[in-house]
Design an enzyme around this catalytic site. Structure first.
Site, PDB file in Angstrom:
ATOM      1  N   GLY A 114       0.695  -1.350   0.078  1.00  0.00           N
ATOM      2  CA  GLY A 114       0.000   0.055  -0.061  1.00  0.00           C
ATOM      3  C   GLY A 114       0.819   1.240  -0.083  1.00  0.00           C
ATOM      4  O   GLY A 114       0.409   2.243  -0.759  1.00  0.00           O
ATOM      5  N   ASN A 163      -8.218   4.237   8.422  1.00  0.00           N
ATOM      6  CA  ASN A 163      -7.509   3.062   8.635  1.00  0.00           C
ATOM      7  C   ASN A 163      -7.459   3.176  10.348  1.00  0.00           C
ATOM      8  O   ASN A 163      -7.088   2.373  11.313  1.00  0.00           O
ATOM      9  CB  ASN A 163      -5.928   3.189   8.321  1.00  0.00           C
ATOM     10  CG  ASN A 163      -5.283   4.252   8.610  1.00  0.00           C
ATOM     11  OD1 ASN A 163      -5.854   5.589   7.892  1.00  0.00           O
ATOM     12  ND2 ASN A 163      -4.343   4.362   9.390  1.00  0.00           N
ATOM     13  N   GLN A 180      -7.424  -0.271   3.604  1.00  0.00           N
ATOM     14  CA  GLN A 180      -8.269  -0.717   4.419  1.00  0.00           C
ATOM     15  C   GLN A 180      -9.594  -1.313   4.179  1.00  0.00           C
ATOM     16  O   GLN A 180     -10.090  -2.193   4.563  1.00  0.00           O
ATOM     17  CB  GLN A 180      -8.456   0.174   5.497  1.00  0.00           C
ATOM     18  CG  GLN A 180      -7.320   0.726   6.367  1.00  0.00           C
ATOM     19  CD  GLN A 180      -6.875  -0.579   7.146  1.00  0.00           C
ATOM     20  OE1 GLN A 180      -7.591  -1.433   7.655  1.00  0.00           O
ATOM     21  NE2 GLN A 180      -5.581  -0.512   7.635  1.00  0.00           N
ATOM     22  N   HIS A 214      -1.582  -7.658   2.469  1.00  0.00           N
ATOM     23  CA  HIS A 214      -1.427  -8.158   3.828  1.00  0.00           C
ATOM     24  C   HIS A 214      -2.508  -7.847   4.745  1.00  0.00           C
ATOM     25  O   HIS A 214      -2.531  -8.219   5.963  1.00  0.00           O
ATOM     26  CB  HIS A 214      -0.078  -7.802   4.394  1.00  0.00           C
ATOM     27  CG  HIS A 214      -0.046  -6.357   4.760  1.00  0.00           C
ATOM     28  ND1 HIS A 214       0.236  -5.906   6.110  1.00  0.00           N
ATOM     29  CD2 HIS A 214       0.240  -5.116   4.064  1.00  0.00           C
ATOM     30  CE1 HIS A 214       0.281  -4.491   5.742  1.00  0.00           C
ATOM     31  NE2 HIS A 214       0.398  -4.102   4.700  1.00  0.00           N
ATOM     32  N   THR A 236      11.189  -7.203 -11.807  1.00  0.00           N
ATOM     33  CA  THR A 236      10.580  -8.711 -11.822  1.00  0.00           C
ATOM     34  C   THR A 236       9.392  -8.773 -10.724  1.00  0.00           C
ATOM     35  O   THR A 236       9.695  -8.741  -9.591  1.00  0.00           O
ATOM     36  CB  THR A 236      11.676  -9.596 -11.577  1.00  0.00           C
ATOM     37  OG1 THR A 236      12.776  -9.405 -12.717  1.00  0.00           O
ATOM     38  CG2 THR A 236      11.120 -11.100 -11.705  1.00  0.00           C
ATOM     39  N   CYS A 245       2.008   4.222  17.857  1.00  0.00           N
ATOM     40  CA  CYS A 245       2.270   4.645  19.093  1.00  0.00           C
ATOM     41  C   CYS A 245       3.901   4.341  19.234  1.00  0.00           C
ATOM     42  O   CYS A 245       4.417   3.606  19.487  1.00  0.00           O
ATOM     43  CB  CYS A 245       1.382   4.117  20.031  1.00  0.00           C
ATOM     44  SG  CYS A 245       1.730   4.815  21.741  1.00  0.00           S
TER      45      CYS A 245
END
Length: 390
Positions: free
Chosen positions: A78, A161, A189, A209, A245, A336
């Protein structure tokens, strides 16, 4: 999802790989094309290329919005997709019309967009931020106030998000086009969680992911008519838009995770939404001292598996570490850092008081997290908050 002695509730950061993606990787490694370069002319190279093209077809179908397989540009995730969109589309629009030197992004974007702002200014663009309202929505009207004939690009995320608030990107895209500007949305998201409103979008960022695919692969969906200046060079892969690639193994796993989400979207959304509402009801009941950042209800205007709350009496870091000791893995509204006194930029942009925002928590999950785990998490958090009052 139980991970040994921990309950993982940070899916918005990165979700555990789903069985379908794991199986796709396993099948690739056991196949004759394992390791073959999809750009090679020999038989195995052509076979790998055919698999890669099937992944493009699958992902384009899952995204929807009229995107074609040729519009799928594979990236590393992303962050790269968002960087490529902002740099490439802004410069592509300016190349086409030299007066278009202004970029509009929302004030609640992910850092992979907001951290690009200084560099865009260094490349000669003026950048303005569209502010959200107290409900966390960047409205069409807020963007229209900033539009003009000098705007090259507008970028507003599909869903935030941190809060999970869905943005009216279809309306904003139409407003951008009326002003002659391009429109991009970060759907990292939202993809796989809700139907995307991207019929009017020129480009869309997604990542594997977040939906149970592997880390290290994503895509920028770019329509063929959209001007995009490449930001890296060498090899000419991905039609020259993002050379290098391609990761066939990752693409196959990405495609498998995307199909899983798309095919069960309606049923899964209902299940996860119900669990989120039950968690909100417990955490934000009268007298708990826990506040919702927006509202204590997950409806069609929110991502189904994201519960965003604030504990004004405690700071995020303390809460995260105490919950970690209790076996529950969550995050703050934003990353955080130890010793940081900065509240979430998203919550600050929404007008939430600093003291409240410093105690923000984001609990995120999909259908793989059961009701029992969420109930035990609620018990742990409520116990921490109550103990702090004694």
């Amino acid at each position: 999802m139980q991970k040994n002695n921990y309950v993982y509730l940070d899916y918005a950061a990165s979700a555990p790989m789903c069985e379908e993606a794991i199986e796709a990787e396993r099948a690739y490694e056991e196949s004759e094309i394992a390791g073959a370069n999809p750009n090679s002319l020999h038989t195995l190279g052509r076979m790998a290329y055919a698999k890669l093209e099937q992944c493009r077809r699958d992902i384009a179908r899952c995204v929807g919005g009229g995107f074609r397989p040729a519009d799928v540009v594979f990236t590393s995730g992303g962050t790269e997709s968002n960087n490529l969109a902002l740099y490439g589309m802004a410069e592509g629009a300016r190349d086409r019309d030299r007066k278009r030197t202004r970029v509009i992004v929302s004030a609640i974007e992910h850092d992979s967009e907001l951290d690009v702002v200084p560099a865009l200014r260094g490349r000669g663009f003026e950048v303005e931020l569209a502010r959200p309202n107290r409900e966390g929505v960047v409205t069409e009207e807020a963007v229209r106030k900033l539009l003009g004939p000098d705007v090259a690009l507008v970028s507003v995320m599909s869903a935030n998000n941190e809060t999970g608030v869905v943005q009216p990107v279809g309306k904003i895209a139409r407003a951008a086009h009326e002003a002659g500007a391009l429109f991009h949305t970060d759907a990292v998201q939202a993809f796989g969680r809700i139907p995307l409103d991207v019929d009017q979008a020129d480009a869309v960022s997604i990542a594997a992911h977040k939906i149970g695919g592997p880390v290290g692969i994503g895509a920028l969906m770019v329509r063929s008519r959209c001007p995009l200046r490449p930001q890296s060079f060498g090899g000419g892969q991905e039609q020259g838009r993002r050379p290098g690639t391609q990761d066939v193994r990752g693409a196959l796993a990405f495609s498998a995770a995307a199909r899983r989400c798309a095919d069960g979207l309606g049923r899964t959304r209902k299940i996860v939404q119900g669990r989120a509402n039950a968690l909100f009801s417990r955490l934000c009941a009268e007298g708990t001292g826990i506040l919702p950042t927006v509202s204590a209800t997950v409806d069609e205007g929110r991502l189904p598996g994201m519960v965003s709350v604030m504990v004004p009496s405690l700071d995020s870091e303390t809460l995260i570490l105490k919950l970690d000791q209790a076996g529950f893995e969550v995050s703050a509204g934003s990353a955080c850092s130890s010793g940081s006194l900065d509240p979430s930029h998203v919550l600050s942009a929404m007008g939430i008081a600093r003291g409240d925002a410093l105690g923000s928590l984001r609990i995120s999950f999909d259908e793989r997290v059961g009701e029992d785990d969420l109930d035990r998490f609620a018990d742990a958090l409520l116990d921490i908050v109550l103990s702090n009052r004694r």
